[in-house]
Design an enzyme around this catalytic site. Structure first.
Site: not given
Ligand code: CO8
Length: 260
Positions: A67, A111, A114, A134
């Protein structure tokens, strides 16, 4: 219908609907607009008589990284609760009656994992990474992860994933039963299309009944599920497809299902 954050197309003479999540800068992070568009596209393919199977996919780098954290960061409990934050548009996929295959390459996190688990089965590219991270954000999975992951991989591995926030690679996901098969990344769409074509070649009523019965296994007691299966099994003898399928077998010829 044109969309901004997803792309849709059909394949195999319009029998397969393909939905591609398309928010590359954010690794397909799922926000309200994307989920609304996804819901509309899924419903449109489900209602299209020509379509027999749907494939949901992302990019090579990410199926979906979860998400949208930026969209969630400022939410209060009241915002989340009153806005029906999860059920508003996340549960549409559960109402789709045709098979939905998740073709997952790269990250399927939070998400995103999921969403993949809400599909009927997952075909993973060998670069796929699954996780429910999360806990690292001070929250827990909110779109069924704590319920579907243990059903898919068992309690021990689900607890490990959800409590440590670690990622699982494609091979571990296949061993654990989260994904049905792992294929080289360059073959992902080809293999998903082959699976969808196989599904589309069968009688659509039998396919829908099979999906309905398997899903019932996760919602009911064994005796109720078995009875539900028996009733649908019996009902399929009212279809032309059953007559055709059995006649074709006995006469050693390929079946030509008419979806009736
Ligand atoms: N949300 C928003 N932006 C994101 C997300 C995300 N989940 N994941 C990545 N991005 C963005 C980064 O901020 C980055 O943006 P920018 O270039 O502007 O800085 C861009 O995507 C690229 O990401 P990274 O630079 O971090 O890329 P890496 O290759 O270094 O890392 C990862 C990739 C490992 C995937 C890393 O981006 C990461 O850890 N992302 C977050 C993963 C995460 O925590 N996901 C869970 C989110 S919470 C959730 O999903 C709750 C679900 C609830 C569902 C119901 C609710 C509606």
């Amino acid at each position: 219908m044109s969309y901004e954050l997803i792309q849709t197309r059909t394949e195999s003479n319009e029998r397969i609907g393909v939905i591609t999540l398309n928010r590359p800068q954010q690794l397909n992070a799922l926000n309200d607009q994307l989920m609304d568009e996804l819901g509309l596209a899924l419903k449109a393919f489900d209602a299209d008589d020509k379509v027999g199977c749907i494939i949901l996919t992302g990019s090579e780098r990410a199926f979906a990284a979860g998400a949208d954290i930026a969209a969630m960061q400022k939410l209060s409990f009241v915002d989340a609760y009153k806005g029906n934050f999860i059920t508003r548009n996340w549960e549409t996929i559960r109402s789709i009656r045709k098979p939905v295959i998740a073709a997952v390459s790269g990250f399927a996190l939070g998400g995103g994992c999921e969403l993949a688990m809400m599909c009927d089965f997952i075909i993973a590219a060998d670069n796929a990474k699954f996780g429910q991270p999360e806990i690292k954000l001070g929250i827990i999975p909110g779109a069924g992860g704590t319920q579907r992951l243990p059903r898919a991989v068992g309690k021990a591995k689900a607890m490990d994933m959800i409590l440590t926030g670690r990622m699982m690679d494609a091979q571990e996901a296949e061993r654990a039963g989260l994904v049905s098969r792992v294929v080289p990344v360059q073959d992902l769409m080809g293999e998903a299309l082959k699976a969808a074509e196989a599904i589309c070649s069968f009688g659509q009523v039998a396919v829908m009944a099979a999906k309905e019965c398997v899903n019932r296994a996760f919602e009911s007691a064994l005796s109720d599920g078995v009875m539900h299966e028996r009733r649908l099994f019996n009902a399929l003898f009212a279809t032309a497809d059953q007559k055709e399928g059995m006649d074709a077998f006995l006469n050693k010829r390929p079946a030509q299902f008419a979806n009736r």
